[in-house]
Every structure is written in structure tokens, then in C-alpha cells.
Design an enzyme around this catalytic site. Sequence first.
Site: not given
Ligand SMILES: [Zn+2]
Ligand SMILES: [Zn+2]
Length: 538
Positions: A121, A143, A175, A346, A349-350
Site C-alpha cells: 500500500h 487498504d 478495498d 505520484h 496506493g490502492h
Molecule cells: Zn484507507
Molecule cells: Zn490507507
Amino acid sequence: MNMMALRTGDDIIVIDCGLMFPEQELLGVDIVIPDITYLKQHKHMVRAIVLTHAHEDHIGAIPYILGDLNVPVYGTQFTLALVRKKLEEHGLLESAKLNEVQPGQITSLGPFTIEYLHVTHSTIDCVALAIRTPVGVVIHTGDFKIDPTPVDGKPFDLHAFARYGAEGVLALFSDSTNVERPGFTPSEKAVVVRLEELFRGAPEKIVVSCFSSSVHRVQQVINIARTVGRKVAFVGRSMVDNVEIAHGLNKLHIPDGSVIRPQDIRGFEPKKLVVLASGTQAEPMSALSRIAVDNHRLLSLGENDTVILSSRIIPGNEKAIYRMIDHLFRRRVLVYYEGSRSAPIHVSGHGSQEEMKILLQLVKPKYFIPVHGEFRQMFQHAALAAQVGAVGGQVFLLESGTPVEFTADGGAYKREPVTAGRVCVDSGSLEEIADVVIRDRRHLSEDGVVVPIIAIDKHTGLLGASPEIVTRGFLPNDDGNEILTKAREVILRTVEQSSPEEKMDWSVIKEKIRIDLKRFLNKQTAKRPLILPVILEV
Ligand SMILES: [Zn+2]
Ligand SMILES: [Zn+2]
């Protein structure tokens, strides 16, 4: 405000305990935390709070909740380090019961046995939870993205998910954040190419801003700075704190001689410097916001300096962020931000759709419940699961507070909702803000305030003079004067029609005036200003 409770018989465990920063319509509210009425009603059953990772939307409410519910907290090393810092600030560290766990470890909490599975993540030390219950295994992903080349070399534990999939999983909670994105989310390492290019091309000093919890990103900036022969300095409280914590835990590797002290920034050769600053979302007092308006004691930016916003522009913050970016352009700074150039500075993170599909294929749950997203995202995640065909039984789309009961014979049923929702907190006073306060603030901000001032003779109960009306921010359409004249008549009538007793009781007469005036103004102007009658004794 992530929070989920798992109950069997008289035992409850709570997964995550997050906070939310308020939308604009919650005026003056600093933070929003989950309503834990259900947990308070079943206080004696709650065995623990188990945390998946260190982000605010998963741990932020801990200091506010532990006061009501001082149960043991389980989390990984970095997660607990950040929790510890919060509890210390709230003076709660002494009484807290924190239990550190490692990925791969198994703990027993009453009838629940939990294995912590390492996931990748945007921060470090993240885990999913595989929870063995009397009716089967429940997996909560926390996540995640599936990063094949993680910066710290610790891979997503696909094997563990496959192992549970082979054994049979009752329910998967997963998630849903990036379900609208096709393909795979790029690896965290994908930002290296572009950052290095920008670092090499930067004519003067460089400021990089990212979330201070993005330890991987910070690590990569340190590494790239070293590659191109620049030193790093850290600016901003959360950045300095998190770097210190991660470094202290050996989770951030800072080679000797690669860092300079913040107070040495001004005198340092600009071509040899990278400053890591917090404040990507243009938070008002943050380092980057201050730098943008040249109001930071440690550094100033000017022509040919570079600012890189290595973060997402979170919806709702656009205006503030673009205003900050404008200030930087006014100083002739070279600014790079999401969407401004091609290669990524960038990455999310998902996980995107393909990663969600892989997870579904590995786990093959009987029941699937999308979590962590707006309803539209959970809905699309459910559709994605149907497309994959890996779910044996039903998919549940749940609103907050709706329980699902899994029965011993393998069934699953939606039950009547329990109390759930949000609690608004003013972090200065740490007090809950009642809905009525927020409503008043909304009326004030939208329709202003109207203050009728009435002079009443305490002895005779008669009006001493004609009522005055003071307004602020209240615009009674075109015919303002006429409406205010009529409003005075309304007040006079209210007072005249009140009994002598009512007139002697100021709280009663105030309320009567408020109600009558509110009705009148709302009818005439369709507005609902805050009305605050003032009574003067003459
Ligand atoms: Zn979260
Ligand atoms: Zn998170």
C-alpha cells in the site's frame, strides 16, 4: 471513518478505527469520528481493536474512542508507533494496552484467531486480516495494491491469500477505492524515473511534498537525491515526526551524511539541496502553504526553484491546492503536480480493477462484501466480482450500520441496521459538536444573522421604544427596508399579543419573537437567518 465489528456470541472484535476530515458543509468541525453507540451498548463483549495500517482513516479516531472503550489494540510496529504518538498527545498512553504483531503472526482473541497477512500500500507495515471464526474464515483486506516491486522488498503475501482460498473462505471484505480504474496501479517504483529526471534537470533547489506517512516515497526521494548528489532536509511537523519514527524503527534508511539540519537550509548551496515538506493538500498552517506565500522561517523560494507535489489532489481540496500552486507560480517557481506532465510523479496506493480481480480469484469467497469506498465504488466492485465469477454465493452491498449474519449452516442474511454514523469533534475542545450547532453555523454562513433588539419595561411589561433590528450577512432581497419595517411590526404584534406573564419571562418572549420572526422572514425571503432576540430592560 473505517470501522467494522465482528461478533460471535458474546465476543466482539473491532477492525480499524478511523477519522475523517469534514466536508465543507460541516462548518467549523475539525474532525469526524465513528458513532460507537453499538459498541458502548455491548461494552462488556468488546475484546480488542485490530488495526490494518497507519493511515488516519484507519487509526485516527483511536484517541477519541479509547476513552469510552479502553480495550487492547493490536497492530504492526509502524502502525502502533503512530498510535502511540497520538495517545501521548492526548495523555492516554499510560492507560492504553497496545499489542504489537508481525505479518505472518497468529493471535487468538476469544473465539477469533487472526492471521496478519502482509499487503502492499502507500505506507509501510500494512496487513490484511484472515480471521478464523466458528462459522468460517473471514478475510478483510485493509487498504491494498498488489505491488510486484515494493520499495522495501517486502512483497504482497499472495501465497497466504491463495492458501486461504484453497482452504475455503466464508467472506471477503475488500478495498473498493480504485474500482473505477482499469488495469493495474503502477508500482511505487514507477515514480523514480520521472523524479530522477526532474531532480537532474532542476536548476536550483527542489522541494518535494508528499504525505508524511508515505514512507516509501520519502525513501525514494532520499535515494534519488543521493544518486544526483543532493542532500535532503525535512520540513513540517508531520514530516519530521514520521521520518523520525520510521527511521527509529529502521524502516527508513538514511545513509550517513545525506541529511542536513532544517536550520542549515538557508545557507546551503541550492543546487545541492532537496527539501521534503509536508502540506500536499494545502492545509492552512502546513509547511508548503507557508512556503508558497513566503512565510516560512526556514526557506524562501524564487525563480528557478522547483516544487514537486508528489501526491494526489484529494477531491474537495482542489481549490486550496490550486491557490497554493498559483502562489508558487507567482514566485516564478517551476511547479510539477498531478496531471501537469506525462510520466507519473505520484502513484496510488490502492489497487485497480485487475488487482481486485486477482484477489477475488485467489480468495474465491463464498460471500463478498465490498468496503472502503463511496457507494458508487462499492457497487462497481460488486459488479466486477460478478464479472470475475469467483464468488460462490451472494454479494452484499451494505450501508454503514447494516449487519450481515453468517449462520452455522452456511447462510448469510442482512439484519436490521444498528446505530452507526458520524460524530463531529472540535479538536480544540475535544468536545462533540451537536448537530444543532452545525445547523446554526450553516444558517449563519448562508443566510446571516438577524438580531431584533426589544426594550421592555420590567414593571409595566410595555415596550420602551420601537424595536431595532440589526443584521449581518442577511440580505432581504431588493426591498430590504420594507421587509425590516414589516419585521418590526411582527415583533410589535408578538409582544402585544403576549400575556403580561409571558412578557415578564424573557426567555419565553424571546422564543416567541424568534419563532414569529423566523416564520415571517422565511416566508418573505425564503431564507433562514439565525435569529437572536435581545431584550433590554428599561
Ligand atoms: Zn484507507
Ligand atoms: Zn490507507
